[in-house]
Design an enzyme around this catalytic site. Structure first.
Site, PDB file in Angstrom:
ATOM      1  N   HIS A 121       2.307  -1.258   1.826  1.00  0.00           N
ATOM      2  CA  HIS A 121       2.055  -2.551   1.587  1.00  0.00           C
ATOM      3  C   HIS A 121       3.087  -3.405   2.042  1.00  0.00           C
ATOM      4  O   HIS A 121       3.416  -4.671   1.691  1.00  0.00           O
ATOM      5  CB  HIS A 121       1.984  -3.069   0.302  1.00  0.00           C
ATOM      6  CG  HIS A 121       1.145  -4.231  -0.174  1.00  0.00           C
ATOM      7  ND1 HIS A 121       0.214  -4.928   0.512  1.00  0.00           N
ATOM      8  CD2 HIS A 121       1.485  -5.201  -1.209  1.00  0.00           C
ATOM      9  CE1 HIS A 121       0.125  -5.915  -0.105  1.00  0.00           C
ATOM     10  NE2 HIS A 121       0.579  -6.367  -1.051  1.00  0.00           N
ATOM     11  N   HIS A 154      -3.195  -5.703  -9.356  1.00  0.00           N
ATOM     12  CA  HIS A 154      -1.707  -5.944  -9.221  1.00  0.00           C
ATOM     13  C   HIS A 154      -0.977  -4.939 -10.030  1.00  0.00           C
ATOM     14  O   HIS A 154      -1.406  -5.002 -11.562  1.00  0.00           O
ATOM     15  CB  HIS A 154      -1.162  -7.058  -9.011  1.00  0.00           C
ATOM     16  CG  HIS A 154      -2.008  -7.711  -8.094  1.00  0.00           C
ATOM     17  ND1 HIS A 154      -3.225  -8.441  -8.002  1.00  0.00           N
ATOM     18  CD2 HIS A 154      -1.310  -8.239  -6.599  1.00  0.00           C
ATOM     19  CE1 HIS A 154      -3.329  -9.227  -6.809  1.00  0.00           C
ATOM     20  NE2 HIS A 154      -2.364  -8.930  -5.899  1.00  0.00           N
ATOM     21  N   HIS A 206       6.815  -7.641   1.521  1.00  0.00           N
ATOM     22  CA  HIS A 206       5.586  -8.395   1.275  1.00  0.00           C
ATOM     23  C   HIS A 206       5.705  -9.786   1.892  1.00  0.00           C
ATOM     24  O   HIS A 206       5.697 -10.712   1.202  1.00  0.00           O
ATOM     25  CB  HIS A 206       5.897  -8.568  -0.302  1.00  0.00           C
ATOM     26  CG  HIS A 206       4.502  -8.974  -0.852  1.00  0.00           C
ATOM     27  ND1 HIS A 206       4.141 -10.172  -0.941  1.00  0.00           N
ATOM     28  CD2 HIS A 206       3.390  -8.179  -1.116  1.00  0.00           C
ATOM     29  CE1 HIS A 206       2.762 -10.316  -1.401  1.00  0.00           C
ATOM     30  NE2 HIS A 206       2.432  -8.776  -1.605  1.00  0.00           N
ATOM     31  N   ASP A 209      -1.640  -3.402  -6.261  1.00  0.00           N
ATOM     32  CA  ASP A 209      -0.783  -3.822  -5.045  1.00  0.00           C
ATOM     33  C   ASP A 209       0.357  -4.274  -5.703  1.00  0.00           C
ATOM     34  O   ASP A 209       0.653  -4.457  -6.846  1.00  0.00           O
ATOM     35  CB  ASP A 209      -1.213  -5.277  -4.363  1.00  0.00           C
ATOM     36  CG  ASP A 209      -2.321  -4.766  -3.501  1.00  0.00           C
ATOM     37  OD1 ASP A 209      -2.924  -3.778  -3.271  1.00  0.00           O
ATOM     38  OD2 ASP A 209      -2.710  -6.030  -2.553  1.00  0.00           O
ATOM     39  N   ASP A 210       1.423  -4.093  -4.830  1.00  0.00           N
ATOM     40  CA  ASP A 210       2.861  -4.784  -5.154  1.00  0.00           C
ATOM     41  C   ASP A 210       3.731  -3.934  -5.939  1.00  0.00           C
ATOM     42  O   ASP A 210       4.776  -4.453  -6.112  1.00  0.00           O
ATOM     43  CB  ASP A 210       2.518  -6.168  -6.042  1.00  0.00           C
ATOM     44  CG  ASP A 210       1.974  -7.160  -5.235  1.00  0.00           C
ATOM     45  OD1 ASP A 210       1.724  -6.786  -4.108  1.00  0.00           O
ATOM     46  OD2 ASP A 210       1.784  -8.353  -5.718  1.00  0.00           O
TER      47      ASP A 210
END
Length: 425
Positions: free
Chosen positions: A292, A386, A296, A241-242
């Site tokens: 995603h 991540h 965020h 993620d991210d």
């Protein structure tokens, strides 16, 4: 007598001339373009009739020249009448039995229930998307897989009718009569607890996390497009993620390449615009590039319009780089509710959460990150990591994690393979 003979001769010549003129007229009519138009109309009628028959059969879970249905048939019933298939392939959470001479393939689940009936009849190769759209209108979903475009129509509550059209030939290669409810059988029967610990969380934060884990697993049971884990098969998905960022994401891609492992990247739209070359690298190396959100943020705390914008802006940013729109989304922090599910589904997305949290954002030791995986891993796990500049320990942990999973003969796959869900629209 002579006069009668002359009259008979004149009449005969006149009759022959008239016949010749009529024959000539008929020949000219046969050469006219109108006749070709009439033939085309007959072909149109034939295609429309075929499409109507396909639709009526699909409502019953059937295809032409096959008595076995995606509604209520089993693969054992097929084998008892047709014998053993020519081959059986594995795809996602199901199996596909191929009967090549009959031009029929059956998809079935672990319990032997048929959820997909495919026909490869030569008659289908007369159908183009133009004919399909004329008969059925716009599809509820359009996607692509390798060299094919796939157009999906919902013919009733249970059945989807899919037309798979070759990009090269522009005509139907095969059709699929698909019962999505039966593919969810394993999902309904196989739910994993979310695992992973951190020694850096306060007791209050830890209790809050445990409560959320229990609630989200329960929540996913009531929604067919929400996934916490995959099926009970010896495979897992590594998810990140991210990203993208300036260093860590690219380094993770290099590690995955070294070990010949597929990764699944849930990218933040804002970062996608900053580091397009990293997004392109991930995609070109065979990894999944997924949504995603753009900023965020907690999707459960915003309105419908802002929620749609978070999804659509990221989708557009990704499509601009890789030429595809993602069809999987991971809400930030895993926060999901009925509104998020409904709008995601409306936009053509599956929601993918996780069943192992490495907590690499909380604990900074590679050994603890690896421990969270190797001590908890189960069939079908979706593993959360991540890729931001703060995750340097994830880079150290990833090779150790992969090597241990490979020792156990656990396959690391794309989410499309694990969940049997399309990754792109």
């Amino acid at each position: 007598m002579i006069l009668r003979a002359i009259l008979v001769m004149i009449f005969s010549l006149f009759f022959l001339a008239a016949c010749e003129s009529e024959n000539k007229s008929i020949t000219q009519k046969n050469d006219m373009p109108q006749k070709q138009t009439e033939l085309t109309e007959k072909e149109m009628d034939s295609v429309e009739l075929l499409l109507n028959e396909i639709n009526e059969k699909a409502k019953l879970g059937l295809v032409e020249e096959c008595e076995f249905s995606a509604l209520d048939s089993t693969i054992d019933q097929v084998k008892s009448q047709w014998g053993e298939p020519d081959k059986v392939d594995t795809a996602g959470s199901g199996y596909y039995a191929v009967y090549e001479k009959l031009g029929i393939t059956f998809g079935y689940n672990e319990n032997g229930q048929i959820f997909d009936v495919r026909s490869y009849s030569a008659d289908l190769q007369t159908i183009t998307f133009e004919w399909i759209k004329k008969s059925f209108g716009d599809p509820v979903q359009q996607t692509e897989f390798k060299d094919d475009n796939i157009y999906i129509y919902q013919v009733n509550e249970h059945i989807q009718l899919k037309f798979i059209i070759s990009k090269e030939s522009k005509v139907v290669d095969h059709i699929s009569v698909f019962n999505q409810k039966k593919t969810n059988l394993e999902k309904e029967n196989y739910y994993l607890e979310i695992k992973g610990k951190s020694n850096q969380l306060s007791p209050t934060a830890w209790e809050r996390m445990l409560k959320w884990r229990e609630q989200i697993v329960h929540f996913s049971k009531g929604h067919d497009n929400v996934f916490v884990n995959g099926p009970n098969k010896k495979m897992v998905a590594l998810t990140f993620d991210d990203g993208p960022d300036s260093e860590v994401t690219s380094a993770v891609i290099d590690i995955l390449e070294e070990y010949d492992v597929i990764g699944n990247f849930f990218f933040v739209g804002n970062n996608v615009k900053k580091y397009p070359e990293v997004v392109k690298k991930a995609f070109e190396n065979g990894h999944l590039v997924l949504n995603h959100t753009y900023n965020h943020i907690d999707l459960t705390q915003i309105g419908n319009g802002e929620l749609r914008a978070e999804i659509e802006k990221t989708e557009a940013a990704i499509e601009l780089i890789i030429g595809k729109k993602p069809a999987m989304i991971r809400p930030p922090f895993g926060e999901t509710d009925d509104q998020v599910v409904s709008i995601s589904k409306e936009a053509g997305y599956s929601i993918v959460l996780w069943s192992i949290d490495t907590l690499d954002w909380s604990q900074k030791e590679a050994s603890n990150i690896v421990k969270n995986v190797v001590e908890n891993v189960r069939n079908g796990d979706i593993i959360l990591m991540h890729t931001t500049l703060e995750q340097s320990e994830t880079l150290k942990a990833l090779p150790m994690m992969i090597e241990e999973l490979q020792k156990r003969n656990i396959e690391m796959v794309g989410l499309d393979t694990l969940l049997d869900v399309e990754p792109y629209k």
